[in-house]
Design a protein around this motif. Structure first.
Motif, PDB file in Angstrom:
ATOM      1  N   TRP A 188     -16.501   6.289  12.729  1.00 59.90           N
ATOM      2  CA  TRP A 188     -17.089   7.473  13.168  1.00 59.90           C
ATOM      3  C   TRP A 188     -16.168   8.475  13.625  1.00 59.90           C
ATOM      4  N   PRO A 189     -15.274   9.212  12.889  1.00 64.64           N
ATOM      5  CA  PRO A 189     -14.144  10.047  13.481  1.00 64.64           C
ATOM      6  C   PRO A 189     -14.587  11.464  14.154  1.00 64.64           C
ATOM      7  N   THR A 190     -15.579  11.935  14.098  1.00 64.22           N
ATOM      8  CA  THR A 190     -16.029  13.385  14.496  1.00 64.22           C
ATOM      9  C   THR A 190     -15.408  13.807  15.761  1.00 64.22           C
ATOM     10  N   GLN A 191     -15.609  12.689  16.985  1.00 65.85           N
ATOM     11  CA  GLN A 191     -15.213  13.119  18.152  1.00 65.85           C
ATOM     12  C   GLN A 191     -13.612  12.916  18.338  1.00 65.85           C
ATOM     13  N   GLY A 192     -13.168  12.135  17.507  1.00 61.78           N
ATOM     14  CA  GLY A 192     -11.667  11.406  17.597  1.00 61.78           C
ATOM     15  C   GLY A 192     -10.595  12.561  17.489  1.00 61.78           C
ATOM     16  N   LEU A 193      -9.504  12.669  18.236  1.00 59.04           N
ATOM     17  CA  LEU A 193      -8.482  13.499  17.912  1.00 59.04           C
ATOM     18  C   LEU A 193      -7.200  12.548  17.574  1.00 59.04           C
ATOM     19  N   PHE A 194      -6.624  12.618  16.304  1.00 61.71           N
ATOM     20  CA  PHE A 194      -5.575  11.978  15.928  1.00 61.71           C
ATOM     21  C   PHE A 194      -4.340  12.934  15.929  1.00 61.71           C
ATOM     22  N   ILE A 195      -3.342  12.303  16.856  1.00 65.34           N
ATOM     23  CA  ILE A 195      -2.192  13.156  16.988  1.00 65.34           C
ATOM     24  C   ILE A 195      -0.576  12.303  16.861  1.00 65.34           C
ATOM     25  N   GLY A 196       0.002  12.903  16.711  1.00 68.17           N
ATOM     26  CA  GLY A 196       1.600  12.419  16.454  1.00 68.17           C
ATOM     27  C   GLY A 196       2.049  12.813  14.797  1.00 68.17           C
ATOM     28  N   GLU A 197       3.084  11.978  14.651  1.00 73.33           N
ATOM     29  CA  GLU A 197       3.800  12.108  13.323  1.00 73.33           C
ATOM     30  C   GLU A 197       2.979  11.381  12.315  1.00 73.33           C
ATOM     31  N   PRO A 198       2.478  12.159  11.253  1.00 76.28           N
ATOM     32  CA  PRO A 198       1.610  11.570  10.281  1.00 76.28           C
ATOM     33  C   PRO A 198       2.246  10.632   9.251  1.00 76.28           C
ATOM     34  N   LEU A 199       3.631  10.840   8.919  1.00 77.27           N
ATOM     35  CA  LEU A 199       4.465  10.449   7.813  1.00 77.27           C
ATOM     36  C   LEU A 199       4.925   9.036   8.218  1.00 77.27           C
ATOM     37  N   ALA A 200       4.929   8.704   9.636  1.00 77.39           N
ATOM     38  CA  ALA A 200       5.525   7.518  10.027  1.00 77.39           C
ATOM     39  C   ALA A 200       4.986   6.269   9.265  1.00 77.39           C
ATOM     40  N   ALA A 201       5.901   5.536   8.575  1.00 78.62           N
ATOM     41  CA  ALA A 201       5.669   4.373   7.772  1.00 78.62           C
ATOM     42  C   ALA A 201       6.561   3.563   7.751  1.00 78.62           C
ATOM     43  N   GLU A 219       0.940  -1.239   0.006  1.00 78.31           N
ATOM     44  CA  GLU A 219       0.006  -0.028   0.194  1.00 78.31           C
ATOM     45  C   GLU A 219       0.888   1.305   0.137  1.00 78.31           C
ATOM     46  N   SER A 220       0.594   2.355  -0.852  1.00 76.52           N
ATOM     47  CA  SER A 220       1.413   3.282  -0.817  1.00 76.52           C
ATOM     48  C   SER A 220       1.189   4.234   0.456  1.00 76.52           C
ATOM     49  N   ALA A 221       2.167   4.920   0.728  1.00 80.84           N
ATOM     50  CA  ALA A 221       2.186   5.852   1.944  1.00 80.84           C
ATOM     51  C   ALA A 221       2.044   7.289   1.400  1.00 80.84           C
ATOM     52  N   LEU A 222       1.404   8.122   2.327  1.00 84.46           N
ATOM     53  CA  LEU A 222       1.385   9.727   2.010  1.00 84.46           C
ATOM     54  C   LEU A 222       2.778  10.126   1.525  1.00 84.46           C
ATOM     55  N   GLN A 223       2.967  11.012   0.775  1.00 83.60           N
ATOM     56  CA  GLN A 223       4.387  11.590   0.555  1.00 83.60           C
ATOM     57  C   GLN A 223       4.448  13.044   1.256  1.00 83.60           C
ATOM     58  N   PRO A 224       5.534  13.726   1.466  1.00 87.97           N
ATOM     59  CA  PRO A 224       5.771  14.834   1.965  1.00 87.97           C
ATOM     60  C   PRO A 224       5.047  15.935   1.250  1.00 87.97           C
ATOM     61  N   ARG A 225       5.194  15.995  -0.360  1.00 86.14           N
ATOM     62  CA  ARG A 225       4.511  16.621  -0.971  1.00 86.14           C
ATOM     63  C   ARG A 225       3.079  16.899  -1.033  1.00 86.14           C
ATOM     64  N   GLN A 226       2.539  15.722  -0.422  1.00 86.96           N
ATOM     65  CA  GLN A 226       0.913  15.726  -0.224  1.00 86.96           C
ATOM     66  C   GLN A 226       0.570  16.168   1.135  1.00 86.96           C
ATOM     67  N   LEU A 227       1.499  16.582   1.708  1.00 90.32           N
ATOM     68  CA  LEU A 227       1.017  17.103   3.402  1.00 90.32           C
ATOM     69  C   LEU A 227       1.353  18.567   3.453  1.00 90.32           C
ATOM     70  N   GLY A 228       0.084  19.088   4.070  1.00 91.61           N
ATOM     71  CA  GLY A 228      -0.016  20.467   4.448  1.00 91.61           C
ATOM     72  C   GLY A 228       0.392  20.623   5.766  1.00 91.61           C
ATOM     73  N   ILE A 229       0.944  21.691   6.181  1.00 91.05           N
ATOM     74  CA  ILE A 229       1.168  21.961   7.626  1.00 91.05           C
ATOM     75  C   ILE A 229       0.764  23.319   7.997  1.00 91.05           C
ATOM     76  N   VAL A 230       0.224  23.442   9.144  1.00 87.07           N
ATOM     77  CA  VAL A 230      -0.395  24.663   9.812  1.00 87.07           C
ATOM     78  C   VAL A 230       0.305  25.005  10.867  1.00 87.07           C
TER      79      VAL A 230
END
Length: 345
Positions: free
Chosen positions: A327-340, A31-42
């Motif tokens: 059902w992710p509305t109440q769920g907070l995802f935290i950490g480093e997103p590109l770890a693979a 399965e392909s992993a998300l690439q840095p060019r596809q990630l926006g940071i705020v």
């Protein structure tokens, strides 16, 4: 039979089929992993830690400068009002191109939008009706257990994660863990604990069976216990407890995912149940928790089988976690997103 019940039964059959395949040494498709060019940071320019950590992350992950959005959120509020959140979202989205499939917000607070998590509201849209009864069913995610490698392109939803920056040292350590997870595959174990807190065992039905995935150097281990102590090879740790003890005795592999099913794990700065921040402090690379009372619907928490399936197939942490929550509305995802750690090199 209602349509919703039919969907649940189909999912159950699929998950049990997967569990059976796991026993038989399933050969996972890549399965392909998300690439840095596809990630926006705020980055929040009103938070010096956010600015420092954001620049560190941009360099470590080679995020294109065009993908960096600067905003101002004064005062570090734990929650945003719906109107303020809509302004913030519009400001972020206006700066991102169509190639950006996911977003990382770099700060500790705000982490909620009224009763929604900030990641749930950003990705799935703010749901005001849920705040009248947070234990109700919430909106299903079309991304749940999907094969999509481009959530924005396919579903017009940018999956999102929060990188807590209350401690610059911790945030940089989490980033470094994510980066180092891509260097080489190491022997590891995925631990699944069924605990004495019965109400928090609603997803134990989906715990993968004991087994080995030799191609991934990964062992899966189910336990009937309230605590895991002394383990030094953790890639996944999922349990159901309001407070998880003995975290100081554990060692996590780079890229490790860890979470506990409880009501307020996503209340990062709360003083009631254990905050999901404790997982990152203990050595995990990403985690999850809810910000308002969800009741024990398994759909509002990471599904262990789905999470494992996508992660070992090579998905990044943000993709595997988002694909595992129905059902992710109440769920907070935290950490480093590109770890693979299982991405094909």
């Amino acid at each position: 039979m209602t349509q919703s019940l039919r969907r649940v039964l189909i999912l159950l059959l699929a998950l049990f089929a997967y569990a059976g395949a796991a026993r038989a040494q399933l050969q996972f498709a890549a399965e392909s992993a998300l690439q840095p060019r596809q990630l926006g940071i705020v980055i929040n320019d009103d938070d010096p830690n956010s600015v420092e950590v954001g620049e560190y992350y941009r360099k470590r992950r080679a995020i294109p400068r065009a993908n960096v959005v600067h905003v101002r959120i004064p005062g570090k509020p734990r929650k945003l009002s719906a109107p303020r959140f809509h302004e913030l979202k519009e400001e972020i989205d206006a700066r991102l191109g169509p190639q950006v499939q996911a977003v990382l917000m770099i700060w500790t607070a705000p982490y909620a939008v009224e009763c929604n998590s900030i990641t749930g509201a950003y990705t799935s849209g703010f749901d005001p009706t849920l705040c009248a009864r947070t234990c109700a069913r919430s909106s299903p995610s079309p991304y749940f257990n999907s094969k999509s490698a481009q959530p924005y392109t396919d579903f017009k939803m940018r999956i999102s994660m929060l990188l807590p920056a209350g401690s610059v040292e911790l945030a940089k350590a989490v980033i470094d863990r994510g980066v180092s997870s891509g260097f080489r595959m190491v022997p590891a174990t995925a631990y699944y604990l069924t605990t004495s807190e019965t109400a928090r065992n609603s997803r134990a039905l989906f715990f993968p069976p004991n087994g080995r995935f030799d191609a991934r150097k990964l062992v899966t281990k189910r336990m009937a216990a309230d605590v895991l102590e002394g383990a030094s090879d953790i890639m996944i740790y999922e349990t159901g407890m309001a407070q998880v003890d003995k975290l100081d005795t554990l060692k996590f592999r780079p890229g490790a995912l860890a979470d506990h099913l409880t009501s307020f794990g996503g209340d990062l700065l709360g003083d009631g149940q254990m905050s999901s921040l404790r997982w990152l402090e203990a050595g995990a690379t990403a985690s999850y928790g809810t910000v308002s009372e969800p009741c024990s619907f398994w759909q509002k928490f990471p599904n262990p089988t789905v999470l494992l399936q996508h992660y070992v197939q090579g998905a990044s942490a943000i993709e595997a976690y988002w694909k595992s929550v129905a059902w992710p509305t109440q769920g907070l995802f935290i950490g480093e997103p590109l770890a693979a750690p299982y991405h094909r090199r």
